[in-house]
Design a protein around this motif. Structure first.
Motif, PDB file in Angstrom:
ATOM      1  N   UNK A  67      -8.624   5.772  46.708  1.00 65.18           N
ATOM      2  CA  UNK A  67      -9.662   6.138  45.606  1.00 65.18           C
ATOM      3  C   UNK A  67      -9.960   4.926  44.692  1.00 65.18           C
ATOM      4  N   UNK A  68      -8.834   4.133  44.456  1.00 64.70           N
ATOM      5  CA  UNK A  68      -8.783   3.419  43.255  1.00 64.70           C
ATOM      6  C   UNK A  68     -10.139   2.432  43.227  1.00 64.70           C
ATOM      7  N   UNK A  69     -10.631   1.788  44.152  1.00 66.34           N
ATOM      8  CA  UNK A  69     -11.630   1.053  44.470  1.00 66.34           C
ATOM      9  C   UNK A  69     -13.129   1.626  44.073  1.00 66.34           C
ATOM     10  N   UNK A  70     -13.182   2.777  44.599  1.00 65.20           N
ATOM     11  CA  UNK A  70     -14.658   3.521  44.213  1.00 65.20           C
ATOM     12  C   UNK A  70     -14.422   3.954  42.483  1.00 65.20           C
ATOM     13  N   UNK A  71     -13.300   4.497  42.151  1.00 68.84           N
ATOM     14  CA  UNK A  71     -12.950   4.804  40.939  1.00 68.84           C
ATOM     15  C   UNK A  71     -13.434   3.522  39.725  1.00 68.84           C
ATOM     16  N   UNK A  72     -12.871   2.444  40.220  1.00 64.01           N
ATOM     17  CA  UNK A  72     -13.089   1.181  39.466  1.00 64.01           C
ATOM     18  C   UNK A  72     -14.521   0.888  39.370  1.00 64.01           C
ATOM     19  N   UNK A  73     -15.343   0.972  40.473  1.00 63.58           N
ATOM     20  CA  UNK A  73     -16.530   0.858  40.434  1.00 63.58           C
ATOM     21  C   UNK A  73     -17.355   1.776  39.590  1.00 63.58           C
ATOM     22  N   UNK A  74     -17.030   2.961  39.946  1.00 63.10           N
ATOM     23  CA  UNK A  74     -17.513   3.991  38.962  1.00 63.10           C
ATOM     24  C   UNK A  74     -17.715   4.001  37.713  1.00 63.10           C
ATOM     25  N   UNK A  75     -16.286   3.472  37.104  1.00 60.49           N
ATOM     26  CA  UNK A  75     -16.053   3.364  35.821  1.00 60.49           C
ATOM     27  C   UNK A  75     -16.905   2.208  35.193  1.00 60.49           C
ATOM     28  N   UNK A  76     -16.935   1.018  35.942  1.00 62.74           N
ATOM     29  CA  UNK A  76     -17.737  -0.271  35.588  1.00 62.74           C
ATOM     30  C   UNK A  76     -19.384   0.207  35.271  1.00 62.74           C
ATOM     31  N   UNK A  77     -19.627   0.996  36.447  1.00 62.95           N
ATOM     32  CA  UNK A  77     -21.034   1.543  36.453  1.00 62.95           C
ATOM     33  C   UNK A  77     -21.370   2.428  35.351  1.00 62.95           C
ATOM     34  N   UNK A  78     -20.479   3.195  34.985  1.00 66.51           N
ATOM     35  CA  UNK A  78     -20.903   4.334  34.008  1.00 66.51           C
ATOM     36  C   UNK A  78     -20.908   3.478  32.659  1.00 66.51           C
ATOM     37  N   UNK A  79     -20.009   2.423  32.380  1.00 64.13           N
ATOM     38  CA  UNK A  79     -20.047   1.662  31.196  1.00 64.13           C
ATOM     39  C   UNK A  79     -21.496   0.868  31.077  1.00 64.13           C
ATOM     40  N   UNK A  80     -21.803   0.286  32.153  1.00 62.11           N
ATOM     41  CA  UNK A  80     -22.942  -0.652  32.131  1.00 62.11           C
ATOM     42  C   UNK A  80     -24.290   0.158  32.012  1.00 62.11           C
ATOM     43  N   UNK A  81     -24.233   1.310  32.963  1.00 63.00           N
ATOM     44  CA  UNK A  81     -25.291   2.132  33.169  1.00 63.00           C
ATOM     45  C   UNK A  81     -25.771   2.775  31.493  1.00 63.00           C
ATOM     46  N   UNK A  82     -24.551   3.513  30.854  1.00 63.06           N
ATOM     47  CA  UNK A  82     -24.694   4.194  29.673  1.00 63.06           C
ATOM     48  C   UNK A  82     -25.191   3.141  28.532  1.00 63.06           C
ATOM     49  N   UNK A  83     -24.670   2.088  28.604  1.00 65.07           N
ATOM     50  CA  UNK A  83     -25.196   0.823  27.677  1.00 65.07           C
ATOM     51  C   UNK A  83     -26.615   0.523  27.652  1.00 65.07           C
ATOM     52  N   UNK A  84     -26.972   0.393  28.960  1.00 67.06           N
ATOM     53  CA  UNK A  84     -28.296  -0.002  29.124  1.00 67.06           C
ATOM     54  C   UNK A  84     -29.244   1.068  28.963  1.00 67.06           C
ATOM     55  N   UNK A  85     -28.677   2.529  29.277  1.00 70.46           N
ATOM     56  CA  UNK A  85     -29.534   3.462  28.846  1.00 70.46           C
ATOM     57  C   UNK A  85     -29.800   3.869  27.438  1.00 70.46           C
ATOM     58  N   UNK A  86     -28.873   3.572  26.778  1.00 66.92           N
ATOM     59  CA  UNK A  86     -28.889   3.650  25.407  1.00 66.92           C
ATOM     60  C   UNK A  86     -29.941   2.670  24.583  1.00 66.92           C
ATOM     61  N   UNK A  87     -29.914   1.567  25.342  1.00 68.28           N
ATOM     62  CA  UNK A  87     -31.032   0.893  24.451  1.00 68.28           C
ATOM     63  C   UNK A  87     -32.323   1.202  24.926  1.00 68.28           C
ATOM     64  N   UNK A  88     -32.709   1.605  26.202  1.00 66.94           N
ATOM     65  CA  UNK A  88     -33.832   2.114  26.679  1.00 66.94           C
ATOM     66  C   UNK A  88     -34.171   3.385  25.877  1.00 66.94           C
ATOM     67  N   UNK A  89     -33.215   4.218  25.774  1.00 70.25           N
ATOM     68  CA  UNK A  89     -33.605   5.556  25.034  1.00 70.25           C
ATOM     69  C   UNK A  89     -33.812   5.305  23.579  1.00 70.25           C
ATOM     70  N   UNK A  90     -33.113   4.320  22.914  1.00 76.27           N
ATOM     71  CA  UNK A  90     -33.132   4.035  21.697  1.00 76.27           C
ATOM     72  C   UNK A  90     -34.718   3.622  21.245  1.00 76.27           C
ATOM     73  N   UNK A  91     -35.317   2.886  22.243  1.00 79.08           N
ATOM     74  CA  UNK A  91     -36.651   2.524  22.231  1.00 79.08           C
ATOM     75  C   UNK A  91     -37.665   3.538  22.418  1.00 79.08           C
TER      76      UNK A  91
END
Lengths: 222, 253
Positions: B36-60
């Motif tokens: 599961x480790x590969x899937x989980x690592x990708x999921x964690x990386x995606x969560x960080x990038x996606x949430x941060x990108x989303x914060x910028x858009x939402x703030x706008x």
């Protein structure tokens, strides 16, 4: 055959292909009311597929199937299946008792106009006592389940009963009992039956008209 | 965080601690060879990038308060959720066109009703977070119902065929299995409601309590959110099975 009315079932130039491979083609035969037909042929020759074409579970690639002169491809599949009822190799029991299994098909739209028969009597016709009504269907033996599956089909008063290797998963003793049942249903109830088997000894015991769909194409035996 | 001044150093430190914790778990999964480790690592990386990108858009969007942008944002969330959920319906030719209408109609209808009736204020600050909860809930239920639907059909092929051979039309033959799929997909939602307040203090309510909001008001709002999510999920499951059953073919099981 009565020359004034078309045969009960008439199959003309029937062909089925799966993924570019022809299973059978140019298959033509007639079946009259009250006949017992034994469909034989090697594994993979399309015996089960042919039965499924007859009750519209599988759509043929070419040809036609007429029931008393009416093309079944233009009829409601659910209604066709009430008239031409198929019983599979391994009997599938719906959850619940034998009586619930027998009554369940009457809840389907296509069967709503039909009167529900006496289930005890139907069970006796397949060699089971009416006590079986209250038994849990999934706990019965393979032979008993196959008889319940046949009773379930008979309860709908079909014109043609299709039996797809009904004894394939049963031991020798039960096999003979079921063969006797098939012969008796045909003889006593004048039920038109098409039985698929790859066992030529069984085909002989059933003593019906043999229809072979071997590699060399359709041919009449006996 | 209680609305006081945001300290970026403390924030990054907190995030760093949480990531180290997940990294330890990934290491444990790798040691146990759970695959599961590969899937989980990708999921964690995606969560960080996606949430941060989303914060910028939402703030706008919060800044502009433009309702067209709010709607576009929700539609984007729905389309993304539908794409993820479609992976659970590989057996369909166009799974996205089952998952997108289910998620969009299930969550969209409930959000519109709540906004029109005034339960949710018509502002980006309310519609986007609450809408995302509804979209997220419907995505999970949509995946569950489709996954269960295909599993039910293939494991009950002989029963379905037997019913059809006895005069059932396609819908009648698969109805018990559709019911079972919908029931199974809603089990987590029903259990969540049953345990509400006793086992689970939901995120929104917890956040409001931490933020110092009156507990009664927080509980009331949490119930609104909970019922909204459940309604969206149930509606989405029903739409998904209604759309998917049209493609039923016994010979393709």
């Amino acid at each position: 055959m009565n020359i004034e009315s078309p045969p009960l079932l008439s199959v003309s130039n029937l062909g089925v292909s799966f993924s570019g491979k022809t299973l059978f083609s140019g298959l033509s035969f007639n079946i009259d009311e009250g006949e017992l037909v034994v469909l034989t042929g090697p594994s993979g020759s399309g015996k089960s597929t042919l039965l499924k074409c007859l009750n519209r579970l599988v759509a043929p690639g070419s040809g036609s199937i007429m029931l008393r002169g009416a093309d079944i491809s233009s009829c409601d599949p659910a209604v066709v299946r009430r008239y031409i009822t198929y019983v599979g190799q391994i009997p599938a029991m719906f959850p619940g008792t034998v009586a619930e299994n027998l009554s369940y098909p009457f809840s389907f739209k296509a069967n709503r106009g039909l009167g529900m028969p006496d289930f005890g009597e139907i069970l006796r016709e397949v060699g089971l006592s009416s006590d079986y009504c209250v038994k849990n269907a999934s706990r019965l033996s393979g032979g008993e389940q196959q008889r319940v599956a046949i009773a379930r089909a008979l309860a709908l008063s079909p014109r043609i009963l299709l039996l797809d290797e009904p004894t394939a998963s049963l031991d020798e003793k039960v096999k003979i009992v079921l063969e006797e049942l098939i012969v008796r249903l045909n003889r006593d109830l004048s039920m038109t039956i098409i039985v698929v088997t790859h066992d030529m000894e069984q085909a002989g015991r059933l003593s019906g008209r043999i229809l072979n769909i071997g590699d060399e194409g359709p041919g009449e035996g006996q | 965080m209680t609305g006081e001044l945001y300290d970026p150093v403390a924030g990054l430190l907190n995030l760093g601690i949480a990531i180290v914790l997940v990294a330890v778990v990934i290491g444990l999964l790798w040691l146990k060879k759970l695959g599961l480790e590969k899937d989980l690592a990708v999921a964690v990386a995606r969560a960080v990038v996606q949430l941060m990108a989303m914060v910028v858009i939402i703030a706008f969007i919060f800044e502009t308060g433009n309702l067209v942008l709010v709607t576009a944002m929700l539609l984007f969330m729905m389309a993304f959720a539908a794409r993820i959920s479609a992976e659970r319906a590989e057996k369909l030719e166009n799974p996205f066109w089952v998952t997108f209408p289910s998620i969009a109609a299930g969550s969209g209808l409930i959000i519109v009703i709540l906004v029109i009736s005034g339960v949710i204020p018509m502002t980006a600050e309310y519609i986007i977070p609450l809408g995302s909860m509804a979209v997220g809930g419907t995505m999970i239920v949509c995946s569950l119902v489709l996954n269960r639907y295909f599993a039910e059909l293939s494991s009950n092929r002989s029963l379905i065929e037997a019913a059809m051979c006895l005069g059932a039309d396609n819908e009648e033959a698969i109805l018990p299995h559709i019911r079972q799929s919908v029931r199974a997909s809603l089990i987590p939602s029903v259990d969540r409601m049953k345990s509400l307040g006793i086992v689970i203090l939901p995120g929104a309510m917890a956040g409001m309590l931490i933020g110092g909001v009156n507990p009664l008001w927080a509980a009331e709002y949490q119930l609104v959110i909970m019922f909204m999510i459940f309604s969206s999920e149930a509606l989405s499951a029903l739409i998904a099975v209604t759309l998917v059953k049209k493609n039923f073919d016994i010979n393709r099981l």
